[in-house]
Design an enzyme around this catalytic site. Structure first.
Site, PDB file in Angstrom:
ATOM      1  N   SER A 212      -5.436 -12.886 -10.776  1.00 42.62           N
ATOM      2  CA  SER A 212      -4.687 -12.673  -9.536  1.00 42.62           C
ATOM      3  C   SER A 212      -4.921 -11.291  -8.918  1.00 42.62           C
ATOM      4  CB  SER A 212      -3.197 -12.887  -9.791  1.00 42.62           C
ATOM      5  OG  SER A 212      -2.753 -12.022 -10.815  1.00 42.62           O
TER       6      SER A 212
ATOM      7  N   ARG B  49     -11.723 -12.065 -13.952  1.00 44.69           N
ATOM      8  CA  ARG B  49     -11.496 -10.628 -13.766  1.00 44.69           C
ATOM      9  C   ARG B  49     -11.533  -9.978 -15.142  1.00 44.69           C
ATOM     10  NH1 ARG B  49      -6.024  -9.959 -12.345  1.00 44.69           N
ATOM     11  NH2 ARG B  49      -5.742  -9.082 -14.418  1.00 44.69           N
TER      12      ARG B  49
ATOM     13  N   GLU C  49      -1.949 -15.352 -21.917  1.00 45.75           N
ATOM     14  CA  GLU C  49      -2.235 -14.656 -20.664  1.00 45.75           C
ATOM     15  C   GLU C  49      -0.914 -14.262 -20.014  1.00 45.75           C
ATOM     16  OE1 GLU C  49      -5.271 -13.848 -19.843  1.00 45.75           O
ATOM     17  OE2 GLU C  49      -5.916 -14.905 -21.634  1.00 45.75           O
ATOM     18  N   GLY C  50      -1.011 -13.452 -18.959  1.00 46.81           N
ATOM     19  CA  GLY C  50       0.155 -13.230 -18.102  1.00 46.81           C
ATOM     20  C   GLY C  50       0.919 -11.944 -18.370  1.00 46.81           C
TER      21      GLY C  50
ATOM     22  N   LYS D 177      -8.138 -14.729 -26.599  1.00 49.26           N
ATOM     23  CA  LYS D 177      -8.305 -13.473 -27.358  1.00 49.26           C
ATOM     24  C   LYS D 177      -9.178 -13.698 -28.593  1.00 49.26           C
ATOM     25  CE  LYS D 177      -5.297 -11.324 -24.676  1.00 49.26           C
ATOM     26  NZ  LYS D 177      -5.178 -12.363 -23.652  1.00 49.26           N
TER      27      LYS D 177
ATOM     28  N   ARG E  28      -4.579  -1.191 -11.406  1.00 46.72           N
ATOM     29  CA  ARG E  28      -3.129  -1.282 -11.639  1.00 46.72           C
ATOM     30  C   ARG E  28      -2.702  -0.109 -12.502  1.00 46.72           C
ATOM     31  NH1 ARG E  28      -2.982  -6.862 -14.429  1.00 46.72           N
ATOM     32  NH2 ARG E  28      -4.893  -5.927 -15.209  1.00 46.72           N
TER      33      ARG E  28
ATOM     34  N   ASN F  84      -9.943 -12.301 -17.904  1.00 42.61           N
ATOM     35  CA  ASN F  84      -9.064 -13.382 -17.432  1.00 42.61           C
ATOM     36  C   ASN F  84      -9.927 -14.456 -16.799  1.00 42.61           C
ATOM     37  OD1 ASN F  84      -6.249 -11.926 -17.611  1.00 42.61           O
ATOM     38  ND2 ASN F  84      -7.646 -10.480 -16.629  1.00 42.61           N
TER      39      ASN F  84
ATOM     40  N   LYS G 162      -2.264  -8.853 -30.694  1.00 45.39           N
ATOM     41  CA  LYS G 162      -2.340  -9.702 -29.486  1.00 45.39           C
ATOM     42  C   LYS G 162      -2.289 -11.187 -29.845  1.00 45.39           C
ATOM     43  CE  LYS G 162      -4.841  -6.804 -26.254  1.00 45.39           C
ATOM     44  NZ  LYS G 162      -5.829  -6.876 -25.167  1.00 45.39           N
TER      45      LYS G 162
ATOM     46  N   GLU H 156      -9.471  -7.118 -21.779  1.00 41.85           N
ATOM     47  CA  GLU H 156      -9.558  -8.586 -21.857  1.00 41.85           C
ATOM     48  C   GLU H 156     -10.333  -9.092 -20.646  1.00 41.85           C
ATOM     49  OE1 GLU H 156      -5.653 -10.323 -21.527  1.00 41.85           O
ATOM     50  OE2 GLU H 156      -5.227  -9.306 -19.638  1.00 41.85           O
TER      51      GLU H 156
END
Length: 474
Positions: free
Chosen positions: A151, A125, A368-369, A305, A450, A146, A364, A144
């Site tokens: 998810s 994604r 992740e997350g 990254k 989002r 993923n 950064k 970024e």
């Protein structure tokens, strides 16, 4: 961007009533999470936080994000196959970042033994924000990509019905019809199904590597259910289960509980806290097998990254995607400014610029997350500490993207209904399958919007800051 729901946001009583309708519809549609009190049980669930209204997104930027996704799929796949590029790019990072170093160790062990898998599956994604240009026009800029455990493909397919319902309650049927249908979970399952088919064993299963405590289970179940309609069975196991009950035969076929595994789909294993020594050993066992990993270790490394920063260097895309100038141009158009913090003049220069104008940058780490990035005063403190240390090589610096805020209501369990200023992040899901050197599937399969209040700089839905949304194309 103007807000077409402006007048609706003025009436508090109407907002309260609408919010109740929206929440009930979300529960009915399956926009669900387990509760933080009982993350291992589905006995009590709550709705996943979401916006009361869909958020306005320029349709040309939505189209641009979709158009470049197949290029990003090709790019990630090219990076994952280029061992020399990964080694060179991550050489400084692995000296200072233990997590990336351990992933890289597994990568090297697998290369040395010889890669057993012949089919490769990418479910990724790519996430963007809408930068406000000097002339006021918006531009698409990548945050970024993923490449592991991308998810919300499941829940994103449930939210359009909720926003259509809200607009229909307001007698805005024309507007309700503009909300795009979206079913990423179906497309993600299509990729897994293709990989399973090419693996070529009718009785083999899909192994989903799950966390012990998983609030976001319904998102994952959406993909499992799509696979079941194709008669492909999924078993959920933790790394610990694999460690205790997983084995390879002499052909390096993977067995768990005595059942052959065709595809391993990771929904765990993307942050250091998810690995004990036992879990690292389980990961190595999985990587050594001929099962299709989603992602394999090289593809996970391609999503770091540091790789993202290196890809933005002049000339790098041309080397990785030779003879594809149009793809290179589409990709480069989405890049924000990215800067290396490796020891040396270039890194020194980046730190000097960030300390002089901290509001223009984000620091950064290789994580992740959500919830890991540093901004403003926190970033300044970190850079002051890091500037003379080699540890700075485990970070990158990125130009801060400044979208134009807008008003919306973020609906969360046990939170008051109030209008806040928000910004959105658009994700596009991509799927590719490669057999040997032949790409057999490359597609975009849906989107995720989002939205978060502007006081929250960082964090995904699972990290508890952003909420689910739908683009309203304008």
């Amino acid at each position: 961007m103007a807000n077409s729901w402006g007048n609706l946001l003025q009436n508090e009583q109407q907002l309260e009533e609408l919010a109740q309708q929206a929440v009930d519809r979300a529960l009915a549609e399956g926009v669900l999470l387990r509760t933080s009190q009982e993350p291992s049980s589905s006995d009590v669930v709550c709705y996943a936080p979401f916006t009361l209204f869909p958020s306005l997104v320029p349709s040309d930027l939505l189209e641009q994000a979709y158009a470049v996704q197949m290029d990003f799929n090709l790019l990630v796949d090219a990076v994952s196959q280029n061992a020399a590029f990964l080694e060179q790019t991550l050489s400084s990072t692995i000296k200072r970042d233990d997590f990336t170093a351990r992933l890289f160790d597994i990568h090297k062990q697998v290369l040395k033994e010889g890669i057993a898998q012949t089919v490769f599956l990418g479910l990724n994604r790519s996430d963007y924000m809408f930068q406000r240009n000097a002339d006021g026009s918006p531009a698409l800029k990548q945050i970024e990509i993923n490449t592991i455990s991308a998810s919300f493909g499941g829940l994103a397919s449930r939210t359009p019905a909720v926003h259509r319902h809200v607009l229909s309650v307001l007698s805005k049927t024309k507007e309700a019809a503009k909300i795009l249908s979206n079913n990423p979970s179906k497309g993600l399952a299509l990729g897994i199904a293709k990989a399973w088919e090419l693996y070529g064993s009718a009785n083999a299963l899909v192994l989903l590597i799950a966390q012990e405590k998983e609030r976001n289970i319904f998102d994952q179940r959406a993909i499992e259910n799509e696979l079941l309609t194709r008669n492909i069975h999924v078993i959920r196991r933790t790394f610990e289960d694999v460690s205790e009950k997983g084995s390879l035969d002499q052909d390096r076929k993977l067995f768990v509980d005595g059942q052959e595994i065709a595809v391993v789909y990771f929904r765990d294993g993307y942050v250091p806290s998810q690995y004990s020594q036992q879990n690292w050993e389980a990961r190595l066992l999985l990587e050594r097998s001929c099962a299709v990993k989603c992602p394999d270790i090289a593809t996970q490394l391609a999503g770091t990254k540091k790789v993202q920063q290196e890809l933005s260097r002049v000339g790098v895309l041309e080397v990785l995607l030779p003879g594809q100038p149009e793809a290179v141009a589409r990709l480069r158009a989405t890049f924000a400014g990215l800067y290396s913090l490796d020891m040396g003049e270039e890194g020194d220069q980046a730190i000097t610029e960030a300390l002089a104008a901290p509001s223009r940058f984000v620091l950064k780490p290789q994580r992740e997350g959500g919830g890991n990035n540093l901004y403003g005063e926190e970033m300044v403190q970190a850079l002051e500490q890091l500037k003379d240390s080699e540890e700075r090589a485990s970070y990158i610096l990125m130009e801060k993207i400044e979208p134009e805020p807008f008003g919306n209501c973020l609906l969360r369990p046990r939170s008051p209904v109030r209008v806040v200023q928000c910004i959105s992040e658009l994700g596009i899901f991509g799927v590719y399958v490669r057999q040997g050197k032949t790409l057999v599937m490359n597609k975009h399969v849906g989107h995720l919007l989002r939205t978060k209040a502007i006081e929250h700089a960082d964090g995904g839905v699972a990290a508890g800051v952003a909420v689910l949304d739908n683009p309203y194309p304008v």
